[in-house]
Design a protein around this motif. Structure first.
Motif, PDB file in Angstrom:
ATOM      1  N   TYR A 132      54.668 -50.411  40.031  1.00  0.00           N
ATOM      2  CA  TYR A 132      54.064 -51.210  41.262  1.00  0.00           C
ATOM      3  C   TYR A 132      54.757 -52.702  40.976  1.00  0.00           C
ATOM      4  CZ  TYR A 132      50.662 -47.638  42.498  1.00  0.00           C
ATOM      5  OH  TYR A 132      50.326 -46.654  42.853  1.00  0.00           O
ATOM      6  N   LEU A 133      55.412 -52.824  40.263  1.00  0.00           N
ATOM      7  CA  LEU A 133      56.258 -54.224  39.905  1.00  0.00           C
ATOM      8  C   LEU A 133      56.975 -54.605  41.134  1.00  0.00           C
ATOM      9  CD1 LEU A 133      56.750 -56.602  38.196  1.00  0.00           C
ATOM     10  CD2 LEU A 133      58.821 -55.467  37.231  1.00  0.00           C
ATOM     11  N   LYS A 134      57.941 -53.699  41.644  1.00  0.00           N
ATOM     12  CA  LYS A 134      58.636 -54.034  42.784  1.00  0.00           C
ATOM     13  C   LYS A 134      57.872 -54.624  43.963  1.00  0.00           C
ATOM     14  CE  LYS A 134      62.767 -51.379  41.785  1.00  0.00           C
ATOM     15  NZ  LYS A 134      63.795 -50.096  42.288  1.00  0.00           N
ATOM     16  N   GLU A 135      56.703 -53.819  44.418  1.00  0.00           N
ATOM     17  CA  GLU A 135      56.184 -54.151  45.523  1.00  0.00           C
ATOM     18  C   GLU A 135      55.145 -55.465  45.290  1.00  0.00           C
ATOM     19  OE1 GLU A 135      51.917 -51.812  45.881  1.00  0.00           O
ATOM     20  OE2 GLU A 135      53.833 -50.393  45.996  1.00  0.00           O
ATOM     21  N   ASN A 136      55.102 -55.745  43.890  1.00  0.00           N
ATOM     22  CA  ASN A 136      54.466 -57.084  43.812  1.00  0.00           C
ATOM     23  C   ASN A 136      55.261 -58.371  43.876  1.00  0.00           C
ATOM     24  OD1 ASN A 136      51.132 -57.334  42.805  1.00  0.00           O
ATOM     25  ND2 ASN A 136      52.297 -54.988  42.552  1.00  0.00           N
ATOM     26  N   ILE A 137      56.808 -58.114  43.770  1.00  0.00           N
ATOM     27  CA  ILE A 137      57.536 -59.273  44.033  1.00  0.00           C
ATOM     28  C   ILE A 137      57.441 -59.973  45.013  1.00  0.00           C
ATOM     29  CG2 ILE A 137      59.912 -59.940  43.821  1.00  0.00           C
ATOM     30  CD1 ILE A 137      60.371 -57.737  41.757  1.00  0.00           C
ATOM     31  N   PRO A 138      57.339 -59.433  46.338  1.00  0.00           N
ATOM     32  CA  PRO A 138      56.977 -60.172  47.775  1.00  0.00           C
ATOM     33  C   PRO A 138      55.827 -60.792  47.595  1.00  0.00           C
ATOM     34  CG  PRO A 138      58.072 -58.051  48.297  1.00  0.00           C
ATOM     35  CD  PRO A 138      57.626 -58.012  46.805  1.00  0.00           C
ATOM     36  N   ILE A 139      54.641 -60.232  47.238  1.00  0.00           N
ATOM     37  CA  ILE A 139      53.315 -61.035  46.960  1.00  0.00           C
ATOM     38  C   ILE A 139      53.643 -62.299  46.319  1.00  0.00           C
ATOM     39  CG2 ILE A 139      51.141 -60.574  46.268  1.00  0.00           C
ATOM     40  CD1 ILE A 139      51.595 -57.568  46.722  1.00  0.00           C
ATOM     41  N   ALA A 140      54.257 -62.193  45.015  1.00  0.00           N
ATOM     42  CA  ALA A 140      54.576 -63.158  44.262  1.00  0.00           C
ATOM     43  C   ALA A 140      55.179 -64.351  44.801  1.00  0.00           C
ATOM     44  CB  ALA A 140      55.071 -62.935  42.751  1.00  0.00           C
ATOM     45  N   ILE A 141      56.393 -64.162  45.631  1.00  0.00           N
ATOM     46  CA  ILE A 141      56.958 -64.975  46.433  1.00  0.00           C
ATOM     47  C   ILE A 141      56.016 -65.713  47.214  1.00  0.00           C
ATOM     48  CG2 ILE A 141      58.753 -65.480  48.292  1.00  0.00           C
ATOM     49  CD1 ILE A 141      60.236 -63.151  46.754  1.00  0.00           C
ATOM     50  N   CYS A 142      55.109 -65.143  48.277  1.00  0.00           N
ATOM     51  CA  CYS A 142      54.173 -65.650  49.000  1.00  0.00           C
ATOM     52  C   CYS A 142      53.095 -66.576  48.299  1.00  0.00           C
ATOM     53  CB  CYS A 142      53.322 -64.418  49.816  1.00  0.00           C
ATOM     54  SG  CYS A 142      54.200 -63.775  50.888  1.00  0.00           S
ATOM     55  N   ALA A 143      52.714 -66.041  47.093  1.00  0.00           N
ATOM     56  CA  ALA A 143      51.802 -66.968  46.378  1.00  0.00           C
ATOM     57  C   ALA A 143      52.459 -68.221  45.936  1.00  0.00           C
ATOM     58  CB  ALA A 143      51.457 -66.201  45.068  1.00  0.00           C
TER      59      ALA A 143
END
Length: 1459
Positions: free
Chosen positions: A279-290
């Protein structure tokens, strides 16, 4: 030409200063704008045509990251153009249309943004691609030309240029993809072909980017929920990418690769690593939004600083003010969109992780070896799913919160230094101190939480055990004892709960006092160092920055605490997933064609515990040919069931070889029945074949039973088969095996729970006839059937002591002969009968029906159309304040709530006063810095005291409510009648005792406090803003009305979603527990895949509710943010429009500082208000069970029987009629008879004839409809239940042991000495076994008594009654699971020990009741006969026929031995 140019110049004098020169960059840009407007018109015209013609959209709704970025940037550029147009419009006194150019460019860019988001047909896609291409190319050419000429570009030309280049890239990509797409005609027809197979999925699967950003895809569900109460059928399913099956398919390979790489010495948390890998890849856009959200939050104090400086200036430059407003708008939009995407996507990712681990745990329990099962009880496995895996649902959200809040904290410090310079340095000291104080504070909270969870696990384990065995607890009148045990564990749990809640209340003081102290120190530093003036801009920027620091300071400890909990949870799951598995290769199954042997065991040694020196089974060598019928017999604990488990591969093999040839069907000794219909249990996932199904039912004597059910074979079976008799459960699982049509049948004592006649039918019709060509291995204590089988194995002490035919074994003087002799002695008690009574049983009608049929279970026949286990009841609709008032009235919390609200009001007042003091005092030059800081510090400290009081009162109120609701709920459950437990799955009660009670413990108390706090703070903020600019009240009131409507619109659906969610979790847990109990049967039938697929559906249903609830909350918050941001923008806009000096800079800073926080206040209040509305459903659910009609009281003070009662033991039944429900058919139909004192009464009858109901009525598990039961002349219905049940003893049909020790199982109340217990053990044949154990009486008993055989469990129950020695003893099939020899010994002991007592014996074995003083024969709930057995056998009675039939069966099956 010159005249044309001059006329154009006159017409468009407002463009380019009236000069029309095609060579000028201004005119060229204007022509570009005209071209864009033409494309724009064409674009909207095509969209209109598409919508009218209703074309099927061919393009996928999913957008790539570049399109999203370009669309957002285009929208921001359009906002900049609109702001410029507005500024030019209001800043020119003359009528000048220059602003129109900027307005048109704003429209062009917003249209570009829209064109990037919408779903398009092929031709629309081509048109907009050409538009983007022309736009990008022309702008680039013009900009390059201008740069070459002037070496300079305007700011509004520089910023859009990169976006134009990206548009050019998008246009080429679209044109390429369009050329490879199928024709539009094909795309129009495809959905028609697939429409039948397509299932309804959540709207996000087909939503456009705009719909995803605004959560509009959920609108149809809200519209439906607003028009009606939602049900589970109304909800769409998850999209494929969110389904549990896909989540597990991704997780499993990652897990397996890590396990392969793991070294033996490495104890890393592989679960976390596997999750990270997947699940690392799908959490990268989430990190950008955070990250974007953190940046936008940090920008707000700087914008406040700029605005207050702007207010301080003398010159009236509205362009600057509007620019600041524009930046503020952009910041708030970025903050809202990024935060909503972060929250939603993080929870969506967490849902996938949760589903993956739930499936992984379930799949693991299917593979778990017996060693692993001993380490992980059913309750623990359920906990891994219900607690540990569920926690992963919030893990990504907390993970991104943790790092982004740390980043926000450090950047806030940077902002402070930027604004006040060295003056911020002293403020770092208290900030560091408060930060360090958070560490021990978080540690204490974590310890409290960990201890609470341990205590909660222990309570729930005991609660589950009690609920599963409530019948035996009621029969023995142990309710008070077990209730006290649960309450003791709850007291321990409550100790940690109260400590945690009080510490949290103290933490609130630290949270609110820290900004005050830090800001005061910073102001003091500014005064001492002179690094920044103490004016409005400095003061309010510092306060705004500290407010943005408040969130990290508060949340970081909670985030770290949660991450630690996740670490613990993943470690627990990690340990479980790495535990010992069955080796499927230990028992290879080969094709039938390859061998004439069905089972081969060569020199096999097997041990349940591989650490023990002596194996459970020793030197087992065995060959069984195809089609043979093999019987296994021997005393209790000889290893009979173990040898079947060896064939199944369930018991670890120490050495030797086991080979099976063909498929297996297995019937366990303890019936394992699934919740569902009778048909489902028999078919067991196989397709329905009418003739085969009918034969299976008939051969297992189930046809008459099914005919007597109101719903036939569609009758629902309660959890663990609770509404079926023991015989019916056994026959249902036997029918399941027969229908399965396997090659090898392993039957573990299937006749123990049925009467002799039914046993004969089952043996002859099922084993010998229906399974005539099959290989059958039968464990049995029924010696009378052994002469019919091909080979007999005699077992003793874990060894096969003899193998041979019946004739061969009878000629040798061995253990087998002892078994046969014991049986012979038992049946010779019957004596010789008349010839007519020795006739063939095929021709006699015994108790009203022939051998092919067995009487139907009539005990639970319900009203037509109503099943025993009904759908879980849930409230529906809006009940307004009723559940909340219930919460307050049960907890008596009105006073605490009132005091807490007053304290919160005091906090808001003092906070506003402190801020107002700063705003006013900075305008007064005579006020010293010391006075300014001192008064501010004093007022803020007082406000912190008030908020602490509010938190304390909220905590006390919550603790009071927790105690009241738990006490009421526990009392209601223990006082509920037995019928409630028969018709209510344990999972429903457990979810209320666990998740609903947790919400009551933790969530509701602080939710109430937060709603009150948020409401008052919001009102206070609007009041302060209105005090400065009263006009904003108009916008605020409209916003309040709209928000209220939106909340109501949301709650109509969200409330039902939460209610439905309350009913979707329990089936997941029930199914897990059910599977855990029947995993041996599931594996034997090779049904693992089927059960896994069913489980996936349950997980997906539960995940759908989680997904929809999360989406609905984000939908609501986004709209509330947008509306309240309008209030903020209106406030700032009014401050800009007002003349300079009209509002003092201090008050402007005060107003803006409150305006910046108004949207977060509204979101905070709305979120917690909606959470509270959802949480309060738990109060509804617990309240439902608190209102269960109670059974009669335990004691009635004025009707207590004498302590010596019953002194004789005389029982009189007077016209006794029993029904289980109002308006249901009678189960006992007017029975009248007397059991004389000191007599032994045998009760016989077919399965379901009413024998168990008679016993239930004697113990008042069911109350008489009419008639009486008198014991020694006293009506048992006139006294309390405890007074009655304590004076009666029973050995129930299904032996029950509780987790604990031998001592606590024999003497739960602690009434007897060790010596008395040893004497009882000696009498019930267990002394030798227990003496050999290392811990003697303190030897452990595992869950359900799994570490003891069924026969040994029955002996434990006998030991209990030997200790009690009451005048009345009931034996309900007490010796069904033990061999004839042991049965004879025990009957002798019972005769000796209870010689002066009334003994009522319900039995299937005729020898068990033949020596009774009286025999009662029941059929269809009616008393057929009641007399001495000798007299009954002298006549052509029902009993004589029953005895004759049993005698004939024994004679036919055992003639070789007896004659």
């Amino acid at each position: 030409m010159a005249s044309l140019e001059s006329s154009l110049a006159e017409t468009f004098s407002w463009i380019c200063g009236g000069y029309f020169d095609l060579g000028s960059s201004c005119i060229q840009r204007t022509l570009l704008d005209v071209t864009n407007v033409l494309f724009l018109c064409l674009f909207y015209l095509l969209l209109l045509l598409v919508s009218v013609r209703k074309y099927q959209i061919s393009e996928s709704s999913r957008k790539d990251f570049i399109s999203i970025i370009v669309s957002i940037c285009s929208a921001l550029i359009s906002l900049a153009y609109f702001a410029t147009a507005f500024w030019k419009f209001i800043s020119n006194d003359e009528l000048h249309l220059g602003w129109l150019v900027y307005l048109v460019r704003g429209l062009i860019w917003i249209s570009v943004s829209v064109s990037l988001l919408i779903r398009m047909t092929k031709w629309v896609k081509i048109v907009i691609s050409i538009w983007w291409m022309f736009f990008g190319l022309l702008v680039s050419v013009l900009n390059i030309e201008l740069l070459l000429q002037t070496h300079n570009l305007p700011i509004l030309d520089i910023i859009p240029w990169p976006i134009n280049i990206l548009l050019l890239f998008c246009s080429f990509r679209n044109l390429i993809s369009s050329s490879t797409q199928p024709s539009e005609v094909q795309s129009l027809s495809e959905p028609l072909l697939d429409s039948k197979t397509e299932k309804t999925q959540v709207g996000i699967g087909k939503a456009s980017l705009f719909s995803k950003l605004t959560f509009s895809w959920i609108n149809p569900l809200f519209a439906l929920g607003y028009s009606k109460n939602l049900t589970l059928e109304d909800l769409p399913s998850l999209v494929d990418e969110d389904e549990a099956s896909l989540a597990y398919k991704k997780f499993a390979p990652a897990w397996e690769s890590l396990v392969r790489e793991k070294s033996l010495s490495n104890s890393r948390n592989l679960v976390l690593q596997a999750l990270a890998k997947v699940y690392l890849k799908e959490n990268i856009p989430i990190a950008i939004c955070a990250f974007l959200r953190a940046i936008s939050v940090l920008s707000l104090p700087l914008l406040l600083y700029a605005f207050v400086n702007y207010s301080n200036r003398i010159d009236d430059n509205k362009y600057e003010g509007l620019s600041i407003l524009g930046c503020l708008v952009i910041c708030k939009i970025v903050e809202s969109l990024s935060q909503r995407y972060w929250y939603f996507s993080a929870r969506r990712s967490g849902m996938r992780m949760r589903s993956a681990l739930m499936v992984a745990v379930y799949q693991k329990q299917m593979k778990l070896s017996c060693v692993g099962r001993r380490k992980h009880s059913t309750g623990e496995i359920v906990n891994y799913i219900a607690v540990d895996a569920y926690r992963l649902g919030e893990f990504p959200w907390w993970l991104h919160s943790a790092w982004s809040l740390v980043f926000q904290l450090f950047m806030s410090i940077v902002v402070l230094f930027y604004v006040v310079g060295l003056g911020a340095l002293p403020g770092l000291v208290p900030l560091l101190i408060f930060g360090l104080l958070n560490v021990p504070f978080a540690n204490v909270l974590q310890k409290c939480q960990s201890q609470f969870m341990v205590a909660q696990d222990e309570r729930l384990r005991l609660t589950s055990e009690v609920l599963n065995n409530m019948k035996i607890i009621k029969l023995q009148s142990w309710e008070e004892k077990f209730k006290n045990m649960i309450e003791t564990r709850r007291d321990n749990e409550f100790k940690w709960l109260s400590k945690e809640q009080i510490i949290k209340a103290y933490g609130t003081v630290m949270f609110w006092i820290s900004p005050t102290i830090i800001s005061s120190v910073i102001f003091l530093g500014c005064s001492l160092f002179g690094s920044a003036p103490l004016n409005a801009s400095t003061i309010f920027t510092v306060l705004a920055t500290l407010r943005s620091m408040g969130e990290p300071v508060t949340m970081i400890p909670g985030a770290l605490s949660f991450l630690m909990q996740v670490k613990v949870s993943t470690e627990r799951i990690n340990a479980f997933l790495l535990d010992d598995e069955l080796n499927n290769n230990e028992v290879p199954r080969i094709s039938l064609q390859n061998s004439d042997r069905s089972v081969i065991i060569q020199e096999g040694n097997f041990s349940w515990d591989t650490e023990l020196e002596v194996p459970t089974l020793t030197d087992v060598s065995l060959e069984i040919k195809k089609g043979q019928k093999i019987a296994i017999c021997g005393p209790v604990g000889a290893g009979k069931s173990s040898i079947l488990h060896a064939m199944l591969g369930e018991i670890p093999k120490v050495s030797g070889t086991v080979i099976l040839s063909g498929s297996i069907a297995y019937v366990s000794q303890t019936s394992w029945i699934q919740s569902g219909t009778i048909r489902d249990n028999i078919l067991y996932g196989k397709p329905m074949e009418e003739e085969r199904y009918r034969r299976a039912i008939k051969s297992c004597a189930l046809d008459k039973d099914i005919d007597n059910f109101d719903h036939g074979d569609l009758t629902e079976i309660g959890q663990r088969g609770i509404n079926m008799s023991g015989g019916q459960k056994q026959r249902i699982q036997l029918a399941r095996a027969v229908y399965n049509d396997a090659d090898i049948y392993l039957l573990d004592d299937p006749f123990s729970a049925v009467d002799a006649q039914t046993a004969a039918i089952l043996f002859n019709d099922c084993v010998m006839d229906a399974l005539g060509k099959k290989t059958v291995i039968l464990v049995t204590h029924q010696v009378e059937f052994l002469s019919e089988v091909d080979m007999i194995l005699v077992m003793d002490g874990g060894k096969i002591t003899q193998i041979g035919s019946y004739t061969e074994l009878c000629t040798s003087e061995t253990a087998f002969e002892q078994l046969v002799n014991a049986h012979r002695e038992a049946i010779t008690v019957l004596g010789p009968l008349d010839n007519e009574n020795k006739g063939q049983p095929h021709d006699i009608d015994v108790l009203g029906f022939t051998k092919q049929n067995s009487e139907g279970e009539i005990s639970f026949r319900g009203v037509p159309g109503v099943q025993l286990t009904e759908e879980e009841e849930k409230e529906s609709g809006d009940f307004g304040w009723r559940p909340f008032l219930d919460y307050l009235s049960v907890s008596k919390g009105y006073l605490l709530l009132s005091i807490g609200t007053i304290a919160q009001l005091g906090f808001v007042i003092f906070q506003a006063a402190a801020s107002y003091w700063l705003a006013v005092s900075v305008q007064v030059p005579n006020i010293s810095s010391g006075l300014l800081i001192g008064v501010y510090t004093g007022l803020s400290t007082l406000s912190a005291v008030f908020v602490h009081l509010r938190s304390m009162y909220s905590a006390y109120q919550g603790l009071k409510a927790s105690k009241a609701f738990f006490h009421g709920f526990t009392n209601a459950i223990f006082k509920a009648p037995m019928h409630f437990f028969d018709s209510t799955p344990v999972g429903r009660i457990l979810t209320r005792a666990s998740s609903d009670m947790s919400i009551l413990d933790f969530d509701i108390p602080f939710s109430i406090g937060f709603v009150a706090a948020g409401s008052l703070e919001l009102l206070g903020a609007i009041g302060v803003i209105a005090f400065v600019t009263w006009e904003v009240l108009i916008v605020a009131i409209i916003a309040f009305v709209v928000v209220k409507y939106i909340q109501g619109y949301y709650l109509a659906s969200a409330r039902e979603l939460i209610r439905i969610n309350g009913t979707t979790k329990a089936p997941v847990m029930n199914y897990t527990a059910e599977t855990s109990l029947g995993v041996v049967t599931i594996r034997a039938f090779n049904m693992v895949d089927r059960f896994s697929n069913n489980y996936l559906k349950l997980v997906d249903t539960d995940a759908t509710l989680f997904f929809l609830c999360s989406s609905a909350m984000e939908w609501l918050i986004q709209r509330i943010e947008a509306i309240q941001n309008l209030t903020m923008f209106a406030s700032v806009f009014l401050l800009i429009l007002l003349p300079k000096g009209y509002v003092a800079p201090g008050l402007a800073g005060l107003s803006l500082s409150y305006a910046l926080s108004i949207s977060s206040m509204q979101v905070f209040m709305s979120r917690w208000y909606c959470n509270l509305s959802n949480y309060i459903i738990s109060v509804e659910r617990i309240n439902q069970f608190m209102k269960i009609p109670a059974e009669p009281p335990a004691t009635i003070d004025d009707k207590r029987p004498p302590s010596s009662w019953p002194s004789k033991g005389r029982i009189e039944l007077q016209e006794l009629k029993i029904r289980y429900r109002p308006n249901a058919p009678l189960v006992l139909k007017g029975i009248t008879c007397t059991f004389m004192e000191g007599t032994r009464v045998g009760v016989v009858g077919r399965t379901g004839s009413g024998k168990s109901t008679l016993i239930s009525s004697l113990f008042r598990l069911v109350e008489p409809a009419t008639g009486k039961i008198l014991i020694d002349g006293l009506d048992i219905c006139s006294i309390g239940l405890k007074d009655l049940r304590m004076k009666l003893s029973i050995i129930p049909q299904e032996p029950t042991l509780f987790r604990g020790s031998v001592r606590t199982n024999l003497d739960p109340l602690g009434l007897y000495s060790d010596e008395e217990i040893w004497q009882a053990l000696e009498k019930c044949q267990l002394k030798e076994t227990i003496s050999s154990l290392p811990n003697k009486l303190d030897s452990s008993v595992s869950d359900e008594g799994e570490n003891w055989s069924v026969g040994q469990r029955q002996l434990f129950c006998l030991g209990r009654v030997l200790l009690k020695r009451n005048k009345i003893l009931v034996l309900d099939e007490a010796t069904a699971s033990i061999d004839s020899a042991t049965d004879a010994i025990l009957q002798k002991i019972i005769r000796q020990e209870f010689s002066g007592c009334t003994v009522i014996t319900v039995a299937h074995r005729v020898p068990t009741v033949i020596d009774s003083d009286m025999v009662m024969v029941l059929s269809y709930g009616e008393l057929m006969e009641y007399d001495e057995p000798a007299k009954l056998m002298e006549t052509n009675s029902y009993f004589s026929k029953l005895v004759a039939e049993y005698w004939s069966t024994c004679k036919r099956n055992s003639s070789q031995s007896f004659y």
